[in-house]
Design an enzyme around this catalytic site. Structure first.
Site, PDB file in Angstrom:
ATOM      1  N   ALA A 126       1.894 -32.367 -18.080  1.00  0.00           N
ATOM      2  CA  ALA A 126       2.243 -32.600 -19.525  1.00  0.00           C
ATOM      3  C   ALA A 126       2.943 -33.915 -19.834  1.00  0.00           C
ATOM      4  O   ALA A 126       4.129 -33.784 -19.870  1.00  0.00           O
ATOM      5  CB  ALA A 126       3.241 -31.255 -19.905  1.00  0.00           C
ATOM      6  N   CYS A 147       3.285 -35.410 -22.684  1.00  0.00           N
ATOM      7  CA  CYS A 147       3.944 -35.246 -23.765  1.00  0.00           C
ATOM      8  C   CYS A 147       5.263 -34.559 -23.594  1.00  0.00           C
ATOM      9  O   CYS A 147       6.235 -34.780 -24.321  1.00  0.00           O
ATOM     10  CB  CYS A 147       3.048 -34.514 -24.984  1.00  0.00           C
ATOM     11  SG  CYS A 147       1.533 -35.241 -25.177  1.00  0.00           S
ATOM     12  N   ARG A 190     -17.011 -23.694 -17.883  1.00  0.00           N
ATOM     13  CA  ARG A 190     -17.331 -22.464 -18.722  1.00  0.00           C
ATOM     14  C   ARG A 190     -18.654 -22.385 -19.356  1.00  0.00           C
ATOM     15  O   ARG A 190     -19.352 -21.356 -19.651  1.00  0.00           O
ATOM     16  CB  ARG A 190     -16.309 -22.432 -20.119  1.00  0.00           C
ATOM     17  CG  ARG A 190     -14.878 -22.042 -19.533  1.00  0.00           C
ATOM     18  CD  ARG A 190     -14.142 -21.679 -20.969  1.00  0.00           C
ATOM     19  NE  ARG A 190     -13.758 -22.868 -21.710  1.00  0.00           N
ATOM     20  CZ  ARG A 190     -12.747 -23.979 -21.527  1.00  0.00           C
ATOM     21  NH1 ARG A 190     -11.896 -23.618 -20.694  1.00  0.00           N
ATOM     22  NH2 ARG A 190     -12.650 -24.744 -22.437  1.00  0.00           N
TER      23      ARG A 190
HETATM   24  C1  LIG Z   1       5.615 -39.896 -22.390  1.00  0.00           C
HETATM   25  C2  LIG Z   1       4.398 -39.475 -23.417  1.00  0.00           C
HETATM   26  C3  LIG Z   1       4.805 -38.917 -24.439  1.00  0.00           C
HETATM   27  C4  LIG Z   1       3.720 -38.565 -25.159  1.00  0.00           C
HETATM   28  N1  LIG Z   1       3.773 -37.661 -26.218  1.00  0.00           N
HETATM   29  C5  LIG Z   1       2.620 -37.434 -27.087  1.00  0.00           C
HETATM   30  C6  LIG Z   1       2.890 -36.261 -28.041  1.00  0.00           C
HETATM   31  O1  LIG Z   1       4.023 -35.929 -28.419  1.00  0.00           O
HETATM   32  N2  LIG Z   1       1.651 -36.283 -29.046  1.00  0.00           N
HETATM   33  C7  LIG Z   1       0.340 -36.642 -28.666  1.00  0.00           C
HETATM   34  O2  LIG Z   1      -0.534 -36.516 -29.405  1.00  0.00           O
HETATM   35  N3  LIG Z   1       0.258 -37.438 -27.633  1.00  0.00           N
HETATM   36  C8  LIG Z   1       1.373 -37.918 -26.884  1.00  0.00           C
HETATM   37  N4  LIG Z   1       1.281 -38.755 -25.792  1.00  0.00           N
HETATM   38  C9  LIG Z   1      -0.106 -39.507 -25.584  1.00  0.00           C
HETATM   39  C10 LIG Z   1      -1.119 -38.319 -24.763  1.00  0.00           C
HETATM   40  O3  LIG Z   1      -0.458 -38.076 -23.829  1.00  0.00           O
HETATM   41  C11 LIG Z   1      -2.317 -39.319 -24.460  1.00  0.00           C
HETATM   42  O4  LIG Z   1      -2.918 -39.576 -25.700  1.00  0.00           O
HETATM   43  C12 LIG Z   1      -3.126 -38.462 -23.725  1.00  0.00           C
HETATM   44  O5  LIG Z   1      -2.612 -38.056 -22.301  1.00  0.00           O
HETATM   45  C13 LIG Z   1      -4.532 -39.181 -23.441  1.00  0.00           C
HETATM   46  O6  LIG Z   1      -5.493 -38.412 -22.518  1.00  0.00           O
HETATM   47  P1  LIG Z   1      -6.454 -39.151 -21.640  1.00  0.00           P
HETATM   48  O7  LIG Z   1      -7.214 -38.175 -21.131  1.00  0.00           O
HETATM   49  O8  LIG Z   1      -7.368 -40.097 -22.454  1.00  0.00           O
HETATM   50  O9  LIG Z   1      -5.456 -39.975 -20.697  1.00  0.00           O
HETATM   51  P2  LIG Z   1      -4.526 -39.354 -19.613  1.00  0.00           P
HETATM   52  O10 LIG Z   1      -3.793 -38.337 -19.994  1.00  0.00           O
HETATM   53  O11 LIG Z   1      -3.504 -40.835 -19.665  1.00  0.00           O
HETATM   54  O12 LIG Z   1      -5.243 -39.375 -18.311  1.00  0.00           O
HETATM   55  C14 LIG Z   1      -5.935 -40.388 -17.653  1.00  0.00           C
HETATM   56  C15 LIG Z   1      -6.006 -40.260 -16.401  1.00  0.00           C
HETATM   57  O13 LIG Z   1      -6.864 -40.953 -15.535  1.00  0.00           O
HETATM   58  C16 LIG Z   1      -6.382 -41.436 -14.424  1.00  0.00           C
HETATM   59  N5  LIG Z   1      -7.168 -42.481 -13.914  1.00  0.00           N
HETATM   60  C17 LIG Z   1      -7.297 -43.718 -14.655  1.00  0.00           C
HETATM   61  N6  LIG Z   1      -8.164 -44.417 -14.066  1.00  0.00           N
HETATM   62  C18 LIG Z   1      -8.761 -43.782 -12.756  1.00  0.00           C
HETATM   63  C19 LIG Z   1      -9.438 -44.124 -11.741  1.00  0.00           C
HETATM   64  N7  LIG Z   1     -10.077 -45.529 -11.804  1.00  0.00           N
HETATM   65  N8  LIG Z   1      -9.787 -43.447 -10.738  1.00  0.00           N
HETATM   66  C20 LIG Z   1      -9.163 -41.915 -10.951  1.00  0.00           C
HETATM   67  N9  LIG Z   1      -8.175 -41.716 -11.980  1.00  0.00           N
HETATM   68  C21 LIG Z   1      -7.929 -42.573 -12.781  1.00  0.00           C
HETATM   69  C22 LIG Z   1      -4.954 -41.517 -14.410  1.00  0.00           C
HETATM   70  O14 LIG Z   1      -4.219 -41.525 -13.431  1.00  0.00           O
HETATM   71  C23 LIG Z   1      -4.394 -40.696 -15.380  1.00  0.00           C
HETATM   72  O15 LIG Z   1      -3.985 -39.545 -14.666  1.00  0.00           O
HETATM   73  C24 LIG Z   1       2.398 -39.047 -24.933  1.00  0.00           C
HETATM   74  C25 LIG Z   1       2.196 -39.938 -23.741  1.00  0.00           C
HETATM   75  C26 LIG Z   1       3.236 -40.065 -22.938  1.00  0.00           C
HETATM   76  C27 LIG Z   1       3.051 -41.027 -21.788  1.00  0.00           C
END
Ligand SMILES: Cc1cc2nc3c(=O)[nH]c(=O)nc-3n(C[C@H](O)[C@H](O)[C@H](O)COP(=O)(O)OP(=O)(O)OC[C@H]3O[C@@H](n4cnc5c(N)ncnc54)[C@H](O)[C@@H]3O)c2cc1C
Length: 558
Positions: free
Chosen positions: A42, A44, A23
């Site tokens: 998703a 969460c 964007r």
């Molecule tokens: C079951 C569950 C329920 C949840 N419920 C809630 C909720 O209700 N409310 C809330 O606020 N939070 C919730 N969370 C937490 C929330 O999902 C996370 O805080 C959020 O997704 C973090 O975002 P992120 O981008 O840091 O990591 P993620 O969303 O985990 O994404 C990171 C991605 O990086 C990829 N990755 C890592 N290393 C590499 C690499 N070397 N090369 C390529 N790809 C890589 C991984 O495969 C992953 O897909 C929940 C989490 C889970 C698992």
């Protein structure tokens, strides 16, 4: 061609960063690298797919690689892992379906999230043992439930993912046990809220065992062994005992880490390398109330950080000032939510902590369908600054927490909360909203008009007296006689509030009076009566009998 932006990690922080980057710039060459098979899913929502609340698996997939390309012109590489960052050469080595290659970048954003902790337990490789983090994880759990049809579930870890899954298994008719190593589940909240959540789970048939760890899994027998040697039924086992930031790539590249073990970033979310930004569960940020460095592995902060990291990678200078850790989760028909610092966290951060707890219906008592809510406001006794809030109840619980979250953002005080002009009609609230009321109670505490003590404070006073030569604290229980007889603190004196004016000879004037009722209102009236009659040292146990029960550890006579 514009700048080359590479983003590692394609879910909350990474997918947000990619969309925002496009964007901002039509020219940038944006590549999103994701080691899993899906982007922008998703996470969460995963527990609700298991429970059946989300019926269609496709609803979990918010965007596809093709969709990203069509809408945002972002090249998405799934099943592709970033395995090395060459900071000098500004390139990332990736390993994917087509083998290994180097992706050059001008700017790099890391949004790699974290990994669930999997302790080296005997039996961990049994086919009935799972974690829940990704779509493939949820597919594996669902396949096991559908084919093996386990008759029992064991969840290790009483945090919000574990508890959401306890609900999901229960909704599917699977008797479920939660085992938690700490003395209470939901340890991010104060103990009385952990107890309330445990009470709700118990009411719905979930067995909650605290102070116990998982020692081994005997997969073939469908049993798990706990740290006390006991065996529990465990047809399906879910490990949900914590998350570690995914830092192997960053560490190998020599990026600086912070004291909490997260990746260090500055206010613009730039890492120690000026060409690399980071966002989400992997970074260390500031707690906006305490000013301390923390990790807040939640979706809201990850999304907002992804937006800022991408903006700054493309030349802007947006600042990220930290998070409050505001969170909410559903425990069957109840809601538990919190923001800012708990009483415990506020004490650890060095504040002179006050706490006011109210138990109140979510809307006017005369309007049908009211649901009880417990709201605890934590504040700084020095200046009345609000430090945090926790709540447990029915409808409208999270709304009160969001109000306090907004107050924390504005560094508001109890006086400000007392003045808040919030929406009111009988189906939704009371003329004095629970947030106003909790603030009034806090104000009354600080002014000395109606001093408060917490149930934990009362317990400490009782413990201190028990060890010394002095008298036990004088506890005045002003509930009615029936309530008193059902259960009361050992040694408490019962004078119902409506009889107190005529029963003052039962209440000594030369000692501190700890007064309580069921929830704190009648004891507030009693305190004012005593004060009006010349009593100098009276404290109201905030949250009353409900807080005493939730706190636990008292000698109770029934
Ligand atoms: C079951 C569950 C329920 C949840 N419920 C809630 C909720 O209700 N409310 C809330 O606020 N939070 C919730 N969370 C937490 C929330 O999902 C996370 O805080 C959020 O997704 C973090 O975002 P992120 O981008 O840091 O990591 P993620 O969303 O985990 O994404 C990171 C991605 O990086 C990829 N990755 C890592 N290393 C590499 C690499 N070397 N090369 C390529 N790809 C890589 C991984 O495969 C992953 O897909 C929940 C989490 C889970 C698992």
């Amino acid at each position: 061609m514009g700048e080359k932006l590479v983003i590692v990690g394609g879910v909350a922080g990474g997918a947000t960063a990619a969309a925002r980057a496009r964007r901002l710039s039509e020219d940038a060459e944006i590549t999103l690298v994701e080691r899993g098979p899906y982007v922008s899913f998703a996470n969460c929502g995963l527990p609700y797919y298991i429970s059946g609340a989300i019926a269609k698996r496709s609803k979990l997939l918010l965007q596809t690689p093709e969709g990203f390309d069509a809408r945002y012109g972002v090249k998405v590489l799934v099943d592709t892992e970033a395995v090395e960052i060459d900071r000098q050469g500004k390139r990332v080595r990736v390993r994917g379906p087509e083998g290994e290659s180097w992706l050059p970048y001008d700017r790099l954003v890391l949004a790699q999230g974290g990994n669930p902790v999997m302790p080296p337990l005997p039996g961990l490789d049994s086919p009935n043992v799972f974690k829940l983090w990704t779509v493939p994880d949820v597919d594996r759990i669902k396949a096991w439930l559908d084919t093996a049809k386990p008759a029992s579930a064991l969840i290790a870890g009483g945090g919000f993912i574990g508890l959401e899954m306890a609900e999901a298994f229960t909704e599917r008719g699977i008797p479920t046990t939660v085992v938690e190593l700490l003395p209470r589940i939901m340890s991010t909240m104060d103990p009385e809220f952990g107890a309330m959540v445990a009470g709700k789970l118990g009411e719905k048939g979930v067995r909650v065992l605290t102070g116990l760890g998982l020692k081994a899994i005997h997969g073939t027998e469908g049993k798990a062994e706990l740290s006390d040697g006991s065996l529990v039924d465990a047809g399906v086992v879910l490990l949900s005992i914590g998350v570690r930031p995914e830092l192997s790539l960053a560490k190998a590249a020599g990026l600086a880490l912070g004291a909490t073990g997260g990746l260090e970033v500055d206010e613009e979310l730039r890492t120690s390398d000026p060409s690399i930004w980071a966002a989400g569960d992997m970074v260390e940020i500031v707690n906006k109330v305490s000013g301390r460095k923390v990790r807040v592995p939640l979706a809201g902060p990850a999304n907002r950080q992804g937006r800022i990291a991408a903006s700054n990678a493309l030349g802007m200078h947006l600042e990220y000032h930290g998070a409050l850790g505001t969170s909410v989760f559903k425990a069957f028909d109840a809601v538990a939510a919190s923001t800012g610092l708990s009483e415990k966290a506020a004490r650890e951060a060095g504040f002179d902590v006050g706490a006011a707890m109210i138990v109140k219906d979510n809307h006017a008592g005369y309007y049908p369908g009211g649901q009880e809510m417990t709201l605890k406001l934590v504040y700084d006794r020095k200046d009345g600054r609000v430090l945090g809030a926790q709540a447990f109840g029915g409808e409208g619980t999270e709304k009160r927490i969001d109000v306090v979250a907004t107050a924390l953002q504005g560094r508001l005080s109890l006086d400000d909360l007392a003045e808040l002009d919030l929406a009111y009609a009988p189906p939704f609230s009371s003329a004095n909203d629970p947030v106003n009321l909790a603030a009034f109670i806090g104000q009354n505490d600080l002014s000395g008009y109606a001093p408060l003590e917490t149930a934990a404070g009362l317990k400490a006073a009782m413990a201190a007296a028990a060890g010394g030569p002095g008298e036990a604290p004088f506890i005045l229980d002003v509930r009615n006689r029936g309530e008193f007889e059902e259960g009361h603190l050992k040694g408490a004196h019962n004078v119902p509030v409506d009889e107190l004016r005529f029963g003052l000879d039962e209440v000594p004037r030369d000692r501190r009076i700890h007064v309580h009722c069921r929830s704190g209102f009648r004891s507030h009236l009693a305190l004012r009566i005593l004060k009006g009659k010349g009593y100098k040292d009276v404290v109201n146990v905030t949250g009353g009998w409900l807080a005493i029960l939730a706190e636990g550890g008292f000698d109770i006579e029934r």
